[in-house]
Every structure is written in C-alpha cells, then in structure tokens.
Design a protein around this motif. Structure first.
Motif, PDB file in Angstrom:
ATOM      1  N   MET A 176      -4.494   1.772  -2.848  1.00  0.00           N
ATOM      2  CA  MET A 176      -5.263   0.676  -2.268  1.00  0.00           C
ATOM      3  C   MET A 176      -6.543   1.141  -1.566  1.00  0.00           C
ATOM      4  O   MET A 176      -7.563   0.477  -1.636  1.00  0.00           O
ATOM      5  N   CYS A 177      -6.496   2.317  -0.860  1.00  0.00           N
ATOM      6  CA  CYS A 177      -7.690   2.694  -0.091  1.00  0.00           C
ATOM      7  C   CYS A 177      -8.209   4.100  -0.406  1.00  0.00           C
ATOM      8  O   CYS A 177      -9.262   4.480   0.092  1.00  0.00           O
ATOM      9  N   GLY A 178      -7.448   4.888  -1.161  1.00  0.00           N
ATOM     10  CA  GLY A 178      -7.916   6.215  -1.556  1.00  0.00           C
ATOM     11  C   GLY A 178      -7.592   7.322  -0.552  1.00  0.00           C
ATOM     12  O   GLY A 178      -7.830   8.494  -0.839  1.00  0.00           O
ATOM     13  N   GLN A 179      -7.009   6.974   0.601  1.00  0.00           N
ATOM     14  CA  GLN A 179      -6.626   8.026   1.563  1.00  0.00           C
ATOM     15  C   GLN A 179      -5.366   8.753   1.079  1.00  0.00           C
ATOM     16  O   GLN A 179      -4.752   8.347   0.099  1.00  0.00           O
ATOM     17  N   ARG A 180      -4.940   9.768   1.868  1.00  0.00           N
ATOM     18  CA  ARG A 180      -3.757  10.536   1.455  1.00  0.00           C
ATOM     19  C   ARG A 180      -2.518   9.622   1.479  1.00  0.00           C
ATOM     20  O   ARG A 180      -2.250   8.956   2.476  1.00  0.00           O
ATOM     21  N   ALA A 181      -1.793   9.595   0.373  1.00  0.00           N
ATOM     22  CA  ALA A 181      -0.612   8.723   0.288  1.00  0.00           C
ATOM     23  C   ALA A 181       0.594   9.392   0.938  1.00  0.00           C
ATOM     24  O   ALA A 181       0.703  10.624   0.929  1.00  0.00           O
ATOM     25  N   VAL A 182       1.493   8.597   1.524  1.00  0.00           N
ATOM     26  CA  VAL A 182       2.710   9.153   2.132  1.00  0.00           C
ATOM     27  C   VAL A 182       3.957   8.782   1.334  1.00  0.00           C
ATOM     28  O   VAL A 182       5.022   9.330   1.544  1.00  0.00           O
ATOM     29  N   ILE A 183       3.822   7.820   0.435  1.00  0.00           N
ATOM     30  CA  ILE A 183       5.003   7.398  -0.324  1.00  0.00           C
ATOM     31  C   ILE A 183       4.583   6.966  -1.737  1.00  0.00           C
ATOM     32  O   ILE A 183       3.506   6.387  -1.919  1.00  0.00           O
ATOM     33  N   ARG A 184       5.465   7.290  -2.690  1.00  0.00           N
ATOM     34  CA  ARG A 184       5.211   6.842  -4.058  1.00  0.00           C
ATOM     35  C   ARG A 184       6.300   5.835  -4.417  1.00  0.00           C
ATOM     36  O   ARG A 184       7.485   6.102  -4.225  1.00  0.00           O
ATOM     37  N   ARG A 215       7.798   4.147  -7.444  1.00  0.00           N
ATOM     38  CA  ARG A 215       7.769   4.161  -8.918  1.00  0.00           C
ATOM     39  C   ARG A 215       8.012   2.770  -9.495  1.00  0.00           C
ATOM     40  O   ARG A 215       7.475   2.428 -10.535  1.00  0.00           O
ATOM     41  N   SER A 216       8.811   1.956  -8.797  1.00  0.00           N
ATOM     42  CA  SER A 216       9.121   0.624  -9.347  1.00  0.00           C
ATOM     43  C   SER A 216       7.870  -0.253  -9.393  1.00  0.00           C
ATOM     44  O   SER A 216       7.803  -1.205 -10.159  1.00  0.00           O
ATOM     45  N   HIS A 217       6.874   0.051  -8.549  1.00  0.00           N
ATOM     46  CA  HIS A 217       5.630  -0.728  -8.558  1.00  0.00           C
ATOM     47  C   HIS A 217       4.472   0.100  -9.122  1.00  0.00           C
ATOM     48  O   HIS A 217       3.333  -0.369  -9.130  1.00  0.00           O
ATOM     49  N   ASN A 218       4.785   1.338  -9.493  1.00  0.00           N
ATOM     50  CA  ASN A 218       3.802   2.247 -10.064  1.00  0.00           C
ATOM     51  C   ASN A 218       2.591   2.451  -9.144  1.00  0.00           C
ATOM     52  O   ASN A 218       1.446   2.372  -9.585  1.00  0.00           O
ATOM     53  N   ILE A 219       2.859   2.683  -7.849  1.00  0.00           N
ATOM     54  CA  ILE A 219       1.772   2.915  -6.894  1.00  0.00           C
ATOM     55  C   ILE A 219       2.171   3.982  -5.879  1.00  0.00           C
ATOM     56  O   ILE A 219       3.360   4.223  -5.652  1.00  0.00           O
ATOM     57  N   ALA A 220       1.148   4.582  -5.270  1.00  0.00           N
ATOM     58  CA  ALA A 220       1.343   5.464  -4.118  1.00  0.00           C
ATOM     59  C   ALA A 220       0.551   4.821  -2.980  1.00  0.00           C
ATOM     60  O   ALA A 220      -0.502   4.219  -3.220  1.00  0.00           O
ATOM     61  N   LEU A 221       1.070   4.934  -1.740  1.00  0.00           N
ATOM     62  CA  LEU A 221       0.416   4.243  -0.622  1.00  0.00           C
ATOM     63  C   LEU A 221       0.325   5.127   0.612  1.00  0.00           C
ATOM     64  O   LEU A 221       1.211   5.958   0.863  1.00  0.00           O
ATOM     65  N   CYS A 222      -0.730   4.918   1.415  1.00  0.00           N
ATOM     66  CA  CYS A 222      -0.835   5.595   2.710  1.00  0.00           C
ATOM     67  C   CYS A 222      -0.058   4.734   3.730  1.00  0.00           C
ATOM     68  O   CYS A 222       0.407   3.646   3.391  1.00  0.00           O
ATOM     69  N   GLU A 223       0.049   5.225   4.970  1.00  0.00           N
ATOM     70  CA  GLU A 223       0.855   4.504   5.970  1.00  0.00           C
ATOM     71  C   GLU A 223       0.396   3.068   6.183  1.00  0.00           C
ATOM     72  O   GLU A 223       1.188   2.135   6.163  1.00  0.00           O
ATOM     73  N   CYS A 265      -1.502   1.109   4.321  1.00  0.00           N
ATOM     74  CA  CYS A 265      -1.379   0.235   3.149  1.00  0.00           C
ATOM     75  C   CYS A 265       0.087  -0.057   2.818  1.00  0.00           C
ATOM     76  O   CYS A 265       0.411  -1.105   2.266  1.00  0.00           O
ATOM     77  N   LEU A 266       0.988   0.887   3.176  1.00  0.00           N
ATOM     78  CA  LEU A 266       2.416   0.616   2.987  1.00  0.00           C
ATOM     79  C   LEU A 266       2.826  -0.580   3.857  1.00  0.00           C
ATOM     80  O   LEU A 266       3.531  -1.487   3.408  1.00  0.00           O
ATOM     81  N   GLN A 267       2.339  -0.582   5.106  1.00  0.00           N
ATOM     82  CA  GLN A 267       2.675  -1.704   6.000  1.00  0.00           C
ATOM     83  C   GLN A 267       2.166  -3.019   5.414  1.00  0.00           C
ATOM     84  O   GLN A 267       2.870  -4.029   5.413  1.00  0.00           O
ATOM     85  N   GLU A 268       0.952  -2.990   4.897  1.00  0.00           N
ATOM     86  CA  GLU A 268       0.373  -4.205   4.318  1.00  0.00           C
ATOM     87  C   GLU A 268       1.171  -4.625   3.072  1.00  0.00           C
ATOM     88  O   GLU A 268       1.438  -5.816   2.858  1.00  0.00           O
TER      89      GLU A 268
END
Ligand code: Q46
Ligand code: ZN
Length: 301
Positions: free
Chosen positions: A5-13, A15-23, A25-28
């Motif tokens: 979503m934002c290009g910063q370092r991701a903390v979680i991947r 797989r079921s949604h095929n995305i990686a997210l930073c903290e 964006c994970l909350q959002e």
C-alpha cells in the motif's frame, strides 16, 4: 519485502490476499475488513450500542479497540470465571485496557451468582466438563448484561474460530448448529442480538494487529483449553491454508451462501420461572445450577 500500500518496509505477508503490509497499513487493512464484515453481514445498525465480551485476550480487546476506531460507543463486559490465577490475570488485562482508554468496563463474577463457587467447583458439583458449564454460564451472563442494557453483544470470534466450529459441525452434519452459525444472530424475546465483527480476519492477522496497536493482552490460555478438539481443527486448517492460501475464507464465506439450506425447527422457548430468561424447561440451566450450588460453600441454602 515492501508494503503493497505505501512502499515502506513490510512486517507481515498475507498470502491469502497476496499482499505484504507495513504496521500502519496492516491496521488500516484490518479496519477495512471489519467495516466490510459490518456492512456485508449487517452486524451493527446505526444507533445500536455494542457491549463487547472481553476475556483479556488479543481478539476481544482488539475488537473493542476497532469498534472505538470505527466510531461506535462500545462498553466492555468481563466475566471472572473463578479459574485460579488465570482469571485474575485476564481481569487485570481487561482493566488495564479499559482504564488506559477511559472505557466503561463491567465486571461480573461467577462466584457472586453461585454461592462463592467458580467454574472448576461447579463442574465438579454438576459432574460435567468445565467447558460445558462455562459455556452455559458465560452465554447466560453475557446475554443478561446485553439484554438488560439494551446493547448488541459483540464477541471476538475470528475466522479461525469460526472455521474450526464450522468444520466440527460439518463433520457430524449438525443441521441445527449449522443453521444457527451466523455472524449476527437477531434479537428475540429475552435475547439480545449477537455479532462477530472479526469473522473475516484470521488469528494471525489479529495477533499482528494487537501487537502493532500496542495492546497489552494476556498470552496465557485458559488451563481447560489444553487438548481441546477445536485446537486440533485449527491446526489442521493451518496446514490446509499453507497448501492453499485463502482456504479458510472460502470455506467460511461459501458456507454463509448456502447456510439457508440448513434448517431445524426452533426449540419452543418459555420464560424461566425463576429469572424470566428464555429456556426450554421450567427452570433454566443457570437457575438450576445456582440452586444446586446453594449451601455448598458454607452459605445458607
Ligand atoms: S470454555 Fe473452557 Fe474456554 Fe471456559 S473453561 Fe476455559 S477453555 S474459558 S473459551
Ligand atoms: Zn433462570
């Protein structure tokens, strides 16, 4: 690994949604999943006030946090089960959470209703497994608090919980249970509506959400949960998910599409002669157990 979503370092991947997210964006992402569940399954109507049943664990504290973030005026209910230090520590976690955010928390003690006895003693008295007594007592007290307060009862059941329950019900084709497994159960005479806003979020996602929000939850599980069949089913489903990402979500959402096919005649309910809450017999199980407990701990019958 970068956040989709934002290009910063991701903390979680995920797989079921095929995305990686930073903290952040994970909350959002979790907020959006909860909003989607509320909208798609009509979990909360405008003007309804939620009462969140909190255990001190990550899911119930997170759903309370999320409802506040989404603008709901949500109160909390903690039920002290009388299960040794575990109950004391989980009450502490619920209190800490509520105090830090200035939220209203109501505490109910099982011992106050059963002549000083907690769940382990009641299970021995009634010669039933602790979880069966506990389930009945919790359902009664949660419904009573929500019904009398004119609230919608909210629980923190997540997708993994729902899938494990559904899987167990499907294994035995328990039609009655299948017809009643829904993200929202409507109000009925003496029964508050019940909803589960986390049904589209997995256990792993909720743990990551709670940590990222700095929620100080209790990690310890109830001692009676050891060896529970539901934990075995969760383990099986984690293996399935590993092989086929999104399997949990598909199983659950496809079930909701065909749920109307399962029907069982509603049991005939009548008001309990002692407390007035709905039951199939003259005295409800809660009142019957309360009467049995009288005089068992030095209290007069
Ligand atoms: S039912 Fe059983 Fe849980 Fe009650 S006795 Fe503990 S494990 S807390 S969800
Ligand atoms: Zn009763």
């Amino acid at each position: 690994m970068r956040c989709r979503m934002c290009g910063q370092r991701a903390v979680i991947r995920l797989r079921s949604h095929n995305i990686a997210l930073c903290e952040g964006c994970l909350q959002e992402f979790i907020r959006r999943r909860v909003k989607k569940a509320i909208k798609d399954y009509r979990l909360l109507q405008p003007g309804e006030r939620p009462l969140v049943a909190v255990s001190g664990g990550k899911d119930s504290l997170s759903v309370w946090d999320l409802l506040g973030e989404l603008g709901f005026e949500a109160g909390g209910l903690y039920i002290h089960l009388g299960i040794g230090d575990y109950s004391d520590r989980s009450e502490e976690a619920a209190r800490r959470f509520a105090e830090a955010r200035g939220l209203e928390l109501r505490v109910e003690r099982v011992a106050d209703h059963f002549s000083g006895l907690g769940i382990p003693e009641l299970a021995r008295l009634d010669r039933r497994p602790p979880c069966s007594i506990c389930g009945m007592v919790k359902r009664y007290l949660m419904n009573k608090a929500a019904y009398e307060g004119g609230r919608v009862l909210v629980t923190g059941h997540n997708l993994d919980d729902e899938v494990a329950t559904l899987f167990g019900n499907v294994l035995d084709w328990k039609e009655g249970y299948l017809s009643r497994q829904a993200p929202r159960l409507p109000a009925a005479p003496g029964l508050a509506p019940r909803t589960k806003p986390l049904v589209l979020c997995t256990e792993r996602e909720m743990a990551a959400y709670a940590i990222s929000r700095g929620i100080d939850y209790i990690l310890e599980e109830c001692p009676f949960s050891r060896g529970a069949t539901s934990l075995f089913y969760k383990d099986l489903w984690n293996q399935l998910e590993e092989r086929s990402p999104g399997a949990k979500l598909r199983f659950y959402q496809n079930f909701l599409r065909v749920r109307h096919l399962f029907r069982e005649e509603e049991p005939r309910l009548q008001p309990c002669q002692s407390c007035g809450f709905p039951t199939t017999t003259e005295l409800c199980n809660f009142c019957r157990l309360r009467d049995r407990a009288k005089g068992k701990k030095g209290n007069p019958p």
